[in-house]
Scaffold this motif. Structure first.
Motif, PDB file in Angstrom:
ATOM      1  N   SER A  60       0.852  -1.194   0.000  1.00 31.46           N
ATOM      2  CA  SER A  60       0.000   0.000   0.000  1.00 31.46           C
ATOM      3  C   SER A  60       0.886   1.240   0.000  1.00 31.46           C
ATOM      4  N   ILE A  61       0.339   2.325  -0.516  1.00 32.87           N
ATOM      5  CA  ILE A  61       1.108   3.569  -0.558  1.00 32.87           C
ATOM      6  C   ILE A  61       1.409   4.054   0.858  1.00 32.87           C
ATOM      7  N   VAL A  99       5.042  -3.388  -6.452  1.00 34.64           N
ATOM      8  CA  VAL A  99       3.915  -2.632  -6.982  1.00 34.64           C
ATOM      9  C   VAL A  99       3.263  -1.906  -5.813  1.00 34.64           C
ATOM     10  N   LEU A 155       0.242   0.201  -4.318  1.00 39.36           N
ATOM     11  CA  LEU A 155      -1.190   0.390  -4.548  1.00 39.36           C
ATOM     12  C   LEU A 155      -1.664   1.709  -3.952  1.00 39.36           C
ATOM     13  N   LYS A 156      -2.510   2.385  -4.692  1.00 41.39           N
ATOM     14  CA  LYS A 156      -3.176   3.583  -4.172  1.00 41.39           C
ATOM     15  C   LYS A 156      -4.671   3.326  -4.299  1.00 41.39           C
ATOM     16  N   ASN A 157      -5.384   3.363  -3.193  1.00 38.04           N
ATOM     17  CA  ASN A 157      -6.813   3.017  -3.153  1.00 38.04           C
ATOM     18  C   ASN A 157      -7.053   1.614  -3.710  1.00 38.04           C
ATOM     19  N   ASN A 158      -6.170   0.688  -3.333  1.00 39.27           N
ATOM     20  CA  ASN A 158      -6.242  -0.728  -3.737  1.00 39.27           C
ATOM     21  C   ASN A 158      -6.140  -0.954  -5.243  1.00 39.27           C
ATOM     22  N   VAL A 159      -5.550  -0.017  -5.950  1.00 41.46           N
ATOM     23  CA  VAL A 159      -5.347  -0.131  -7.391  1.00 41.46           C
ATOM     24  C   VAL A 159      -3.853   0.045  -7.665  1.00 41.46           C
ATOM     25  N   PRO A 160      -3.257  -0.846  -8.462  1.00 39.04           N
ATOM     26  CA  PRO A 160      -1.828  -0.671  -8.784  1.00 39.04           C
ATOM     27  C   PRO A 160      -1.593   0.705  -9.409  1.00 39.04           C
ATOM     28  N   ARG A 161      -0.661   1.451  -8.829  1.00 41.07           N
ATOM     29  CA  ARG A 161      -0.435   2.822  -9.293  1.00 41.07           C
ATOM     30  C   ARG A 161       1.011   3.070  -9.675  1.00 41.07           C
ATOM     31  N   TYR A 162       1.947   2.485  -8.936  1.00 41.78           N
ATOM     32  CA  TYR A 162       3.366   2.726  -9.166  1.00 41.78           C
ATOM     33  C   TYR A 162       4.122   1.402  -9.146  1.00 41.78           C
TER      34      TYR A 162
END
Length: 80
Positions: A10-11, A32, A34-41
């Protein structure tokens, strides 16, 4: 790129414990975030990033050569 669920962070955790994320990258090659449970970075070793960048450039070159070869006559006419 295949994502190992053990490499998901998590971020918030990445922000609070970056050294753990860096260890994940050292052990597994990438993490990986996650930002708001979505892969972001994606965090990866710089040497791996360079390899990926070179591979991407080679792909672009290959596609460009194929397009030029396929449409050579048209490009020659346009060049006149």
């Amino acid at each position: 790129m295949q994502i190992n669920t053990n490499n998901l962070v998590s971020i918030t955790e990445a922000n609070q414990n970056f050294s753990r994320v860096a260890r994940l990258v050292d052990e597994n090659g990438a993490a990986v975030i996650l930002k708001n449970n979505v892969p972001r970075y994606v965090l990866m070793e710089f040497s791996q990033f360079q390899k990926e960048e070179i591979a991407g450039e080679e792909e672009v070159d290959r596609v460009a050569r194929r397009i030029l070869a396929k449409n050579r006559h048209a490009f020659e006419e346009l060049a006149k």
